[in-house]
Scaffold this active site. Structure first.
Site, short mmCIF file in Angstrom:
data_model
loop_
_atom_site.label_atom_id
_atom_site.label_comp_id
_atom_site.label_asym_id
_atom_site.label_seq_id
_atom_site.Cartn_x
_atom_site.Cartn_y
_atom_site.Cartn_z
N LYS A 37 13.46 0.05 -5.70
CA LYS A 37 12.22 0.45 -6.37
C LYS A 37 11.05 -0.31 -5.80
O LYS A 37 11.07 -1.55 -5.72
CB LYS A 37 12.30 0.21 -7.88
CG LYS A 37 11.02 0.64 -8.63
CD LYS A 37 11.12 0.42 -10.11
CE LYS A 37 10.70 -0.96 -10.55
NZ LYS A 37 9.22 -1.18 -10.45
N ASP A 63 7.61 3.95 -7.94
CA ASP A 63 7.20 3.79 -9.34
C ASP A 63 5.70 3.55 -9.42
O ASP A 63 5.24 2.41 -9.57
CB ASP A 63 7.98 2.62 -9.96
CG ASP A 63 7.74 2.48 -11.45
OD1 ASP A 63 7.35 3.48 -12.08
OD2 ASP A 63 7.95 1.37 -11.97
N LYS A 65 3.66 5.50 -11.60
CA LYS A 65 3.22 5.88 -12.95
C LYS A 65 1.90 6.64 -12.91
O LYS A 65 0.90 6.25 -13.53
CB LYS A 65 3.12 4.65 -13.85
CG LYS A 65 4.45 3.90 -14.04
CD LYS A 65 4.28 2.73 -14.98
CE LYS A 65 5.60 2.02 -15.22
NZ LYS A 65 6.10 1.30 -14.04
N ASP A 68 -3.57 10.93 -14.61
CA ASP A 68 -4.95 11.35 -14.37
C ASP A 68 -5.05 12.81 -14.77
O ASP A 68 -4.12 13.37 -15.35
CB ASP A 68 -5.32 11.13 -12.89
CG ASP A 68 -6.80 10.79 -12.70
OD1 ASP A 68 -7.65 11.53 -13.26
OD2 ASP A 68 -7.10 9.80 -12.01
N THR A 125 8.43 -0.70 -21.62
CA THR A 125 9.35 -1.64 -22.27
C THR A 125 8.68 -2.95 -22.65
O THR A 125 9.27 -3.77 -23.35
CB THR A 125 10.57 -1.92 -21.37
OG1 THR A 125 10.11 -2.36 -20.08
CG2 THR A 125 11.43 -0.70 -21.21
N ARG A 216 13.75 -9.20 -11.56
CA ARG A 216 13.78 -10.66 -11.44
C ARG A 216 15.16 -11.30 -11.58
O ARG A 216 15.43 -12.28 -10.87
CB ARG A 216 12.79 -11.26 -12.46
CG ARG A 216 11.35 -11.14 -12.02
CD ARG A 216 10.37 -11.43 -13.15
NE ARG A 216 10.30 -10.32 -14.09
CZ ARG A 216 9.46 -10.27 -15.12
NH1 ARG A 216 8.63 -11.27 -15.34
NH2 ARG A 216 9.44 -9.22 -15.91
#
Length: 237
Positions: A37, A63, A65, A68, A125, A216
């Site tokens: 990703k 990714d 997102k 508009d 999240t 992470r």
């Protein structure tokens, strides 16, 4: 599909601005992660040529997102098509017309049929009921997720980005059709960071995730390859 039969894949989030670091992480998890990703941090700092160079033959979850007006999002989807991502994200709160414009643009950009999966973000999240209330949403997280999920699927989306805590409710409401991709995954004992609605990899698989996204806990581990392999083994157990 039963929970025991579901094959849940691992997506590794390469959250960095440094192409060399991202390349090192991608190499470390090769053969373990099904998809890598790259998001806004990397694309905006390193540029889209760096995205193309890093993706190469690796399946890419792009990714960004998108959110508009419909015409702009449709144009953006076409502009990104040369990267040939396997997955591309947009915000469901952009509305039905925006999502339909994205689907139309995607179909037109990939007439051969090998188009990216369009995945709608429901509720981030990092947000909880209090955060939703602060932006004017009076309902709880689960209700808002289900509302946006139904809208997204009616608007031609292939799947959803959702918290593991909404997976079971989404499967009950929508069945096996949507591809459910779940960030906010933390192995047992790992720090939550800025995530508020988390689960372990095994819990997310049992709840119905098709893919989990882990960043992470893998990339900041002393041995990213071993950390990714451990999560993959947990998914397969």
């Amino acid at each position: 599909m039963s929970d025991t039969a579901r094959q849940t894949g691992l997506i590794v989030a390469l959250d960095t601005q440094d192409p060399a670091q991202a390349k090192a992480w991608a190499h470390a998890v090769q053969g373990v992660a099904g998809v890598i990703k790259l998001g806004m941090e990397f694309a905006y700092a390193a540029g889209f040529q760096a995205v193309a160079d890093l993706a190469g033959q690796r399946p890419l979850f792009l990714d960004l997102k998108l959110h508009d007006i419909p015409n702009t999002v449709g144009a953006a989807v076409k502009a990104l098509s040369h990267l040939r991502p396997r997955m591309l994200t947009l915000h469901a709160v952009g509305g039905a017309e925006m999502m339909k414009a994205a689907r139309k643009a995607c179909d037109e950009a990939f007439p051969e049929g090998e188009r990216p999966l369009l995945l709608a973000v429901t509720v981030l999240t990092s947000m909880d009921d209090q955060a939703l209330a602060e932006v004017g949403v009076p309902d709880d997280t689960r209700t808002q997720v289900l509302r946006l999920a139904h809208l997204a699927m009616k608007s031609g989306m292939d799947g959803l980005i959702c918290s593991a805590h909404e997976l079971k409710a989404l499967r009950e409401a929508l069945g096996d059709k949507p591809v459910l991709v779940t960030p906010g995954i933390r192995p047992a004992g790992a720090a939550k960071g800025d995530q508020k609605r988390v689960m372990t990899p095994a819990e997310a698989r049992a709840a119905g995730a098709d893919w989990i996204v882990v960043g992470r806990p893998i990339t900041q581990a002393a041995d990213p390859a071993a950390a990714a392999a451990a999560i993959a083994a947990e998914l397969a157990a």
